[in-house]
Write a protein that holds these residues in place. Structure first.
Motif, PDB file in Angstrom:
ATOM      1  N   LEU A 266       0.839  -1.189   0.000  1.00  0.00           N
ATOM      2  CA  LEU A 266       0.000   0.000   0.000  1.00  0.00           C
ATOM      3  C   LEU A 266       0.878   1.244   0.000  1.00  0.00           C
ATOM      4  O   LEU A 266       1.715   1.423   0.888  1.00  0.00           O
ATOM      5  CB  LEU A 266      -0.918   0.003   1.228  1.00  0.00           C
ATOM      6  N   TYR A 267       0.676   2.069  -1.007  1.00  0.00           N
ATOM      7  CA  TYR A 267       1.331   3.381  -1.082  1.00  0.00           C
ATOM      8  C   TYR A 267       0.289   4.369  -0.581  1.00  0.00           C
ATOM      9  O   TYR A 267      -0.717   4.614  -1.245  1.00  0.00           O
ATOM     10  CB  TYR A 267       1.720   3.620  -2.542  1.00  0.00           C
ATOM     11  N   PHE A 268       0.508   4.865   0.634  1.00  0.00           N
ATOM     12  CA  PHE A 268      -0.479   5.751   1.262  1.00  0.00           C
ATOM     13  C   PHE A 268       0.139   7.140   1.389  1.00  0.00           C
ATOM     14  O   PHE A 268       1.001   7.378   2.238  1.00  0.00           O
ATOM     15  CB  PHE A 268      -0.869   5.188   2.633  1.00  0.00           C
ATOM     16  N   ALA A 269      -0.299   8.037   0.512  1.00  0.00           N
ATOM     17  CA  ALA A 269       0.318   9.365   0.431  1.00  0.00           C
ATOM     18  C   ALA A 269      -0.692  10.398   0.922  1.00  0.00           C
ATOM     19  O   ALA A 269      -1.716  10.621   0.282  1.00  0.00           O
ATOM     20  CB  ALA A 269       0.719   9.646  -1.016  1.00  0.00           C
ATOM     21  N   THR A 270      -0.401  11.004   2.054  1.00  0.00           N
ATOM     22  CA  THR A 270      -1.374  11.933   2.622  1.00  0.00           C
ATOM     23  C   THR A 270      -1.251  13.309   1.988  1.00  0.00           C
ATOM     24  O   THR A 270      -0.205  13.662   1.441  1.00  0.00           O
ATOM     25  CB  THR A 270      -1.165  12.084   4.145  1.00  0.00           C
ATOM     26  N   GLN A 271      -2.313  14.095   2.124  1.00  0.00           N
ATOM     27  CA  GLN A 271      -2.236  15.510   1.734  1.00  0.00           C
ATOM     28  C   GLN A 271      -1.727  16.327   2.907  1.00  0.00           C
ATOM     29  O   GLN A 271      -1.334  17.475   2.747  1.00  0.00           O
ATOM     30  CB  GLN A 271      -3.590  16.000   1.217  1.00  0.00           C
ATOM     31  N   ASP A 272      -1.740  15.767   4.107  1.00  0.00           N
ATOM     32  CA  ASP A 272      -1.207  16.456   5.283  1.00  0.00           C
ATOM     33  C   ASP A 272       0.302  16.470   5.191  1.00  0.00           C
ATOM     34  O   ASP A 272       0.907  15.432   4.906  1.00  0.00           O
ATOM     35  CB  ASP A 272      -1.621  15.731   6.566  1.00  0.00           C
ATOM     36  N   ALA A 273       0.971  17.572   5.445  1.00  0.00           N
ATOM     37  CA  ALA A 273       0.484  18.859   5.847  1.00  0.00           C
ATOM     38  C   ALA A 273       0.701  19.903   4.735  1.00  0.00           C
ATOM     39  O   ALA A 273       1.168  20.998   4.961  1.00  0.00           O
ATOM     40  CB  ALA A 273       1.236  19.286   7.102  1.00  0.00           C
ATOM     41  N   HIS A 274       0.366  19.488   3.492  1.00  0.00           N
ATOM     42  CA  HIS A 274       0.477  20.417   2.354  1.00  0.00           C
ATOM     43  C   HIS A 274      -0.626  21.457   2.457  1.00  0.00           C
ATOM     44  O   HIS A 274      -1.662  21.195   3.068  1.00  0.00           O
ATOM     45  CB  HIS A 274       0.337  19.606   1.051  1.00  0.00           C
ATOM     46  N   VAL A 275      -0.420  22.598   1.820  1.00  0.00           N
ATOM     47  CA  VAL A 275      -1.482  23.605   1.775  1.00  0.00           C
ATOM     48  C   VAL A 275      -2.545  23.200   0.759  1.00  0.00           C
ATOM     49  O   VAL A 275      -2.210  22.510  -0.200  1.00  0.00           O
ATOM     50  CB  VAL A 275      -0.917  25.003   1.409  1.00  0.00           C
ATOM     51  N   PRO A 276      -3.757  23.623   0.900  1.00  0.00           N
ATOM     52  CA  PRO A 276      -4.303  24.336   2.044  1.00  0.00           C
ATOM     53  C   PRO A 276      -4.472  23.387   3.236  1.00  0.00           C
ATOM     54  O   PRO A 276      -4.910  22.251   3.057  1.00  0.00           O
ATOM     55  CB  PRO A 276      -5.675  24.803   1.537  1.00  0.00           C
TER      56      PRO A 276
END
Ligand code: NG6
Ligand code: CA
Length: 506
Positions: A266-276
């Motif tokens: 599993l490649y789990f790529a978060t949007q945290d902590a990118h803006v916004p």
């Protein structure tokens, strides 16, 4: 339960609930957790005092915590490209920060990390931020139909992704290459050139915004936030930023549950902590540092959910979790979210100089943790490691032969990644926002002369660009404060030659 299964359970060496085939096929599951813009110093396991990240601390305590793990670049798209292909992105045109309507950057004929896992019999999933382009050609995708090629063409059996970033249109989820929750009567149009008539923008309609840009990010408005790029339509499909972490974490957990009896990657790529940075209301105020700190705590929550689910399913001991980030940290990356005002004494990049976009260590020296309970000795490792090596390292673990010509820059450092006393890289090449390169070993860091600004006022970043040689002694000057190039011409020459060799080698 058939007779054989009953017999095997009766031997009572198998934990209840675990299927016999899991015991016999011991290939470990692999979960790669990829944070976005989270710096080395943002995690409490790396010394952060103001922000508490207890789940990641637990992960670090049960595994090996790397103090010298690098993303291959100081921005997202090239780091992800290098991780998934095993090739330094600076070798390949068109691998810089992608627009939201970029065509697929990793083409279907490329051998990828996901292909490698598939050839070892794994189920593969990509969940979260993509930012590697989708469809055939930039600007020509049909967002209302099958967006192809996509993750399934480069080895992922399942995908649930944000096409690019949280701050780029289209602001929709794409599951297995189709936008979800789309109403065919309200089709999506996307442009990175001009606005659609009559559509409000952050620039012209600031009164509609709940979060204002500090620089850029003044185009189409979605969920009260203006973005990069223009889009129209797709109302029912638009994401709510407050729900992204719940959505992607939920999809990651379902992928794990569905594949619990098979080996999976599993490649789990978060949007945290990118803006916004717009975390769930559950985390608002949690850090006392505003949305940036809260988003890091939300990231820690996602990590905790993954860990708990693996435990609940009884597969935690047979699962390798790797946690890292795609580039270093940035405080103001384009929205007025009080990150600068509320920073206090917190040092997102720890003791390193620079941050996201930079040639200095803060650009690429990112969090790194690998846990494999019972198999990997807990500890701390200062070996020089890079995400570009994931392919060759895991190919070695799984005894997969990488096709010749594929993954040219990926090298096997399995014994170092598994904390078995092995050495890491002798040399590593790194890339900043302006595609200037640096090379380092465990002592020296040489930043090759390059054009581009030394400093970015908007993001308050020291980019590390200089038209002269820069040499830093990382063994005594981890903060890269003293350029000692003039005093050490022989070392400069050696590293310059080495960098040239690597550049022309493949
Ligand atoms: C920059 C954006 C920044 C961020 C970055 C990509 C502006 C002014 N800045 O161009 O906000 O989106 O691209 O970040 O638009 S990355 O982590 O995906 O590489
Ligand atoms: Ca990033």
């Amino acid at each position: 339960m058939n007779t054989l299964t009953k017999f095997i359970y009766s031997l009572s060496v198998i934990p209840l609930g675990m299927l016999p085939q899991q015991v016999f096929s011991q290939k470990p599951n692999v979960v790669f957790i990829y944070a976005d813009d989270i710096g080395y110093g943002d995690l409490s396991c790396n010394g952060a005092k103001t922000i508490k990240t207890p789940n990641i601390e637990m992960l670090a305590n049960q595994g090996v915590r790397f103090t010298n793990m690098h993303s291959a670049a100081a921005t997202c798209t090239p780091s992800r490209y290098a991780l998934l292909t095993g090739e330094y992105a600076w070798r390949k045109e068109g691998t810089g920060i992608a627009t939201g309507d970029a065509g697929s950057i990793i083409r279907p004929d490329r051998y990828t990390l996901a292909d490698m896992f598939k050839s070892a019999g794994y189920q593969t999933g990509a969940v979260g931020k993509w930012h590697l382009g989708l469809g055939d050609k930039t600007g020509t995708q049909d967002w209302n139909g099958h967006i192809t090629p996509g993750p399934s063409d480069i080895g992922f059996d399942y995908s649930f992704i944000l096409a690019a970033t949280g701050d780029r249109v289209p602001c929709v989820y794409v599951e297995n290459e189709y936008v979800i929750n789309l109403d065919s009567k309200d089709p999506i149009s996307v442009s990175y050139e001009k606005n659609f008539e009559g559509e409000p923008t952050g620039k012209l309609n600031p009164e509609l915004l709940k979060m204002h840009p500090s620089h850029g990010h003044d185009m189409s408005i979605v969920n009260g936030i203006s973005r990069i790029g223009f889009m129209k339509g797709g109302k029912s499909a638009l994401w709510k930023d407050e729900e992204i972490a719940d959505m992607i974490t939920g999809r990651a957990l379902s992928f794990i549950e569905k594949n619990k009896d098979k080996p999976f990657f599993l490649y789990f790529a978060t949007q945290d902590a990118h803006v916004p940075r717009v975390p769930s209301p559950r985390f608002v105020g949690a850090s006392g540092m505003g949305p940036r700190g809260d988003a890091i705590i939300e990231f820690d929550w996602s990590v905790g959910e993954l860990m708990k689910t693996l435990q609940k399913l009884g597969i935690d001991k047979n699962t390798i979790i790797i946690l890292s980030s795609d580039n270093g940290p940035v405080v103001d990356d384009g929205y007025k979210d009080h990150a600068v005002e509320l920073l206090g004494n917190h040092k997102p990049a720890g003791e390193f100089r620079g941050g996201k976009y930079s040639s200095f260590e803060g650009g690429t020296r990112v969090p790194g943790i690998l846990s494999w309970p019972g198999k990997v000795k807990p500890g701390v490792s200062d070996q020089l490691l890079c995400q570009v090596d994931m392919m060759a390292t895991f190919a070695e673990l799984l005894k997969v032969k990488i096709p010749s010509g594929a993954a040219p820059d990926s090298e096997n450092y399995l014994a170092a990644w598994l904390n078995k006393g092995g050495k890491g890289r002798e040399y590593l090449v790194l890339q900043n926002l302006h595609n200037n390169l640096s090379i380092e070993n465990r002592i020296w860091k040489y930043i090759a002369p390059g054009k581009g600004p030394a400093y970015g006022k908007e993001t308050n970043t020291e980019f590390g660009n200089l038209e002269q040689d820069q040499l830093y002694d990382l063994s005594t000057d981890i903060g890269e404060k003293n350029n000692v190039a003039v005093q050490n011409p022989t070392i400069v020459e050696k590293l310059r030659v080495k960098l040239d060799q690597i550049k022309t080698a493949k």
